[in-house]
Design an enzyme around this catalytic site. Structure first.
Site, mmCIF file in Angstrom:
data_model
loop_
_atom_site.group_PDB
_atom_site.id
_atom_site.type_symbol
_atom_site.label_atom_id
_atom_site.label_comp_id
_atom_site.label_asym_id
_atom_site.label_seq_id
_atom_site.Cartn_x
_atom_site.Cartn_y
_atom_site.Cartn_z
ATOM 1 N N SER A 156 43.734 41.128 52.428
ATOM 2 C CA SER A 156 43.326 39.725 52.421
ATOM 3 C C SER A 156 41.841 39.645 52.115
ATOM 4 C CB SER A 156 43.645 39.070 53.764
ATOM 5 O OG SER A 156 43.166 39.860 54.813
ATOM 6 N N GLY A 158 40.216 39.235 49.501
ATOM 7 C CA GLY A 158 39.744 39.941 48.306
ATOM 8 C C GLY A 158 39.572 41.441 48.483
ATOM 9 N N GLU A 277 47.950 27.809 47.653
ATOM 10 C CA GLU A 277 46.901 27.958 46.641
ATOM 11 C C GLU A 277 47.461 27.855 45.229
ATOM 12 O OE1 GLU A 277 44.530 31.523 47.261
ATOM 13 O OE2 GLU A 277 44.926 31.398 49.410
ATOM 14 N N GLU A 289 49.360 31.776 45.833
ATOM 15 C CA GLU A 289 49.858 32.382 47.078
ATOM 16 C C GLU A 289 49.824 31.337 48.178
ATOM 17 O OE1 GLU A 289 47.509 35.363 49.015
ATOM 18 O OE2 GLU A 289 45.719 34.140 49.010
ATOM 19 N N ASP A 296 41.061 29.278 55.161
ATOM 20 C CA ASP A 296 39.588 29.290 55.285
ATOM 21 C C ASP A 296 38.936 28.174 54.464
ATOM 22 O OD1 ASP A 296 40.127 30.656 52.903
ATOM 23 O OD2 ASP A 296 39.127 32.516 53.501
ATOM 24 N N THR A 297 39.447 27.926 53.238
ATOM 25 C CA THR A 297 38.857 26.842 52.434
ATOM 26 C C THR A 297 39.047 25.479 53.105
ATOM 27 O OG1 THR A 297 40.876 26.477 51.155
ATOM 28 C CG2 THR A 297 39.328 28.099 50.280
ATOM 29 N N ARG A 375 31.725 36.866 57.159
ATOM 30 C CA ARG A 375 31.497 35.437 57.320
ATOM 31 C C ARG A 375 31.095 35.165 58.772
ATOM 32 N NH1 ARG A 375 36.649 32.605 56.658
ATOM 33 N NH2 ARG A 375 36.707 33.428 54.567
HETATM 34 N N1 LIG Z 1 45.643 36.229 38.575
HETATM 35 C C1 LIG Z 1 44.419 35.768 38.827
HETATM 36 N N2 LIG Z 1 43.659 35.236 37.847
HETATM 37 C C2 LIG Z 1 42.411 34.783 38.096
HETATM 38 N N3 LIG Z 1 41.835 34.816 39.303
HETATM 39 C C3 LIG Z 1 42.524 35.320 40.342
HETATM 40 C C4 LIG Z 1 43.852 35.833 40.162
HETATM 41 N N4 LIG Z 1 44.298 36.270 41.356
HETATM 42 C C5 LIG Z 1 43.295 36.051 42.230
HETATM 43 N N5 LIG Z 1 42.226 35.473 41.645
HETATM 44 C C6 LIG Z 1 40.964 35.049 42.305
HETATM 45 O O1 LIG Z 1 40.779 35.793 43.498
HETATM 46 C C7 LIG Z 1 40.891 34.940 44.649
HETATM 47 C C8 LIG Z 1 41.580 35.676 45.805
HETATM 48 O O2 LIG Z 1 42.880 36.088 45.394
HETATM 49 P P1 LIG Z 1 44.154 35.839 46.316
HETATM 50 O O3 LIG Z 1 45.348 36.281 45.557
HETATM 51 O O4 LIG Z 1 44.139 34.448 46.809
HETATM 52 O O5 LIG Z 1 43.887 36.884 47.484
HETATM 53 P P2 LIG Z 1 43.565 36.704 49.053
HETATM 54 O O6 LIG Z 1 44.888 36.892 49.714
HETATM 55 O O7 LIG Z 1 42.641 37.835 49.327
HETATM 56 O O8 LIG Z 1 43.005 35.351 49.253
HETATM 57 C C9 LIG Z 1 41.639 33.725 44.151
HETATM 58 O O9 LIG Z 1 41.379 32.592 44.959
HETATM 59 C C10 LIG Z 1 41.084 33.602 42.733
HETATM 60 O O10 LIG Z 1 39.791 33.031 42.727
HETATM 61 MG MG LIG Z 2 43.876 33.506 48.642
#
Ligand SMILES: Nc1ncnc2c1ncn2[C@@H]1O[C@H](COP(=O)(O)OP(=O)(O)O)[C@@H](O)[C@H]1O
Ligand SMILES: [Mg+2]
Length: 406
Positions: A156, A158, A277, A289, A296-297, A375
């Site tokens: 999670s 990132g 999201e 997802e 958090d947002t 954070r």
């Molecule tokens: N396929 C994608 N294309 C472009 N940006 C992406 C993609 N997947 C993730 N991101 C960027 O990375 C962020 C975090 O990815 P996410 O899949 O939401 O993981 P986490 O579970 O860590 O939040 C997203 O909010 C987006 O900004």
């Molecule tokens: Mg996310």
């Protein structure tokens, strides 16, 4: 008196505790370290490794029983979720449902439900359990192509996530994902990189089948907060704002998808808030997802409206009415991050500068130690427009320094 048991005691959990205490609940907060944010405001706490199934089971049974009056609320993903399925079968109330928590813990499980079962539009994707397989998931004819995003299926904020632009970088992305994955499964997802115009979180509330003693029609069980715009760096959220400039028809698309997937995973009587999201590109809304908990947002809702995402979560869990959400003109949030690691609780010089900005509030989470990019707090602002609110929140967040104490 109702008892809530929070699995995870971070900053989102802390706000859930405050909302629940205001409605007369007793709250127990659990996490892997003492002094976690939600523990500071809860009635009781447990320090537990929640990935250890026996320890998790023991701690939950110590504070909760099956049936009404007790609610188990996962606040993080790093939980031995199979145990929650067993507990739910015994009659424990798992929020929003053990299945939702189980499916969303792994990116592959929820992606399969979204893309295969419900046919929601997503980025092209494939899974890999070795670097060779990753190469073929990206480069083969039906692969993601380049650029693409590689993420551990279990992670999670990132963690372990990187963008691959050149085929020579595939081994690096594999190693980085493996070094930062949670759990015992060496598996990654590769996703087509979506060059989106912007991304949103659609907070989606599932209410109980019966609220305030009245049975709700099925369609009325799902409520939405207005879309939240946000910006991420390193896969982690930096700022969020409302309102987000988006066409009403695209909001409808997002709502339809959010309802489909939350209906699918919340079950018959599952209740609580979800952070769903989406990426928006032109007229396309692409599902990304979802989290079966406050997002958090969504911290911006602490200032954008009368019922925050935490208030909404607690009302939904307790089957209390949500007749209306009243919004401010515009609002934004910006994160306050630590710049380096320290085992000590930091100080926050510059708080007075931040709070001198009109319309600004600050929440310091009270985390007992720092890591780079951890954070530590969030600045919130209201203003006439979302742009002005973003400027104020960002300025306030920059004014607050996280000063580590030797
Ligand atoms: N396929 C994608 N294309 C472009 N940006 C992406 C993609 N997947 C993730 N991101 C960027 O990375 C962020 C975090 O990815 P996410 O899949 O939401 O993981 P986490 O579970 O860590 O939040 C997203 O909010 C987006 O900004
Ligand atoms: Mg996310």
């Amino acid at each position: 008196m109702k008892t809530l048991v929070l699995l995870g005691a971070g900053e989102l959990g802390k706000e859930v505790v405050i909302s629940a205490k205001r409605l007369g609940c007793r709250v127990v907060a659990m996490d892997s370290y003492p002094g976690a944010p939600a523990m500071q405001v809860a009635d009781a706490f447990e320090v537990v490794n929640m990935l250890d199934g026996d320890a998790l089971d023991r701690a939950i049974r110590l504070h909760a029983r099956p049936g009404p009056g007790f609610h188990i609320i996962p606040e993080i993903e790093a939980i031995r979720t199979e145990r929650l399925i067993t507990l739910e079968k015994e009659g424990f109330d798992i929020i929003p449902s053990a299945r939702a928590v189980f499916l969303t813990m792994n990116r592959d499980a929820i992606r399969d439900v979204a893309a295969r079962k419900l046919a929601l539009p997503t980025a092209r994707y494939g899974y890999a359990s070795s670097v060779a397989e990753l190469g073929s998931r990206i480069l083969s004819q039906d692969g993601t192509g380049l650029p693409c995003v590689v993420k551990p299926v279990m992670s999670s904020s990132g963690k372990g996530q990187s963008v691959v632009r050149d085929r020579a970088d595939i081994p690096k992305a594999w190693d980085y994902a493996c070094a930062n994955m949670r759990g015992d499964q060496q598996k990654v997802i590769a996703e087509e990189f979506i060059d989106f115009d912007y991304e949103i979180t659609l907070l989606t509330i599932k209410q109980r089948a019966s609220v305030g003693g009245k049975k709700l029609p099925k369609a009325a069980r799902t409520l939405f907060v207005r879309p939240i715009g946000h910006r991420q760096e390193r896969g982690d959220y930096q700022e969020s704002w409302m309102p987000c400039a988006i066409k009403p028809s695209l909001v409808k698309d997002a709502q339809r998808m959010a309802k489909l997937i939350t209906d699918e995973i919340a079950g018959e009587n599952g209740a609580g808030i979800f952070g769903v999201e989406f990426f928006v590109k032109g007229n396309r809304v692409i599902f990304s997802e979802l989290s079966p908990r406050p997002h958090d947002t969504g911290m911006v809702t602490m200032i954008s409206q009368d019922l925050s995402e935490f208030d909404l979560h607690v009302r939904a869990i307790l089957a209390l009415p949500i007749p209306e959400i009243r919004y401010e003109k515009a609002a934004a949030s910006a994160v306050i991050l630590a710049t380096h690691a320290s085992p000590n609780e930091p100080e926050y010089p510059g708080l007075e500068k931040a709070l001198a900005i009109p319309g600004v509030q600050v929440r310091i989470f009270g985390k007992p130690s720092t890591r780079k990019y951890r954070r530590m707090g969030v600045a919130l602002a209201i203003a006439k427009t979302a742009d002005e609110a973003r400027k104020a929140a960002t300025k306030a967040a920059a004014a607050v320094k996280v000063k580590t104490v030797p």
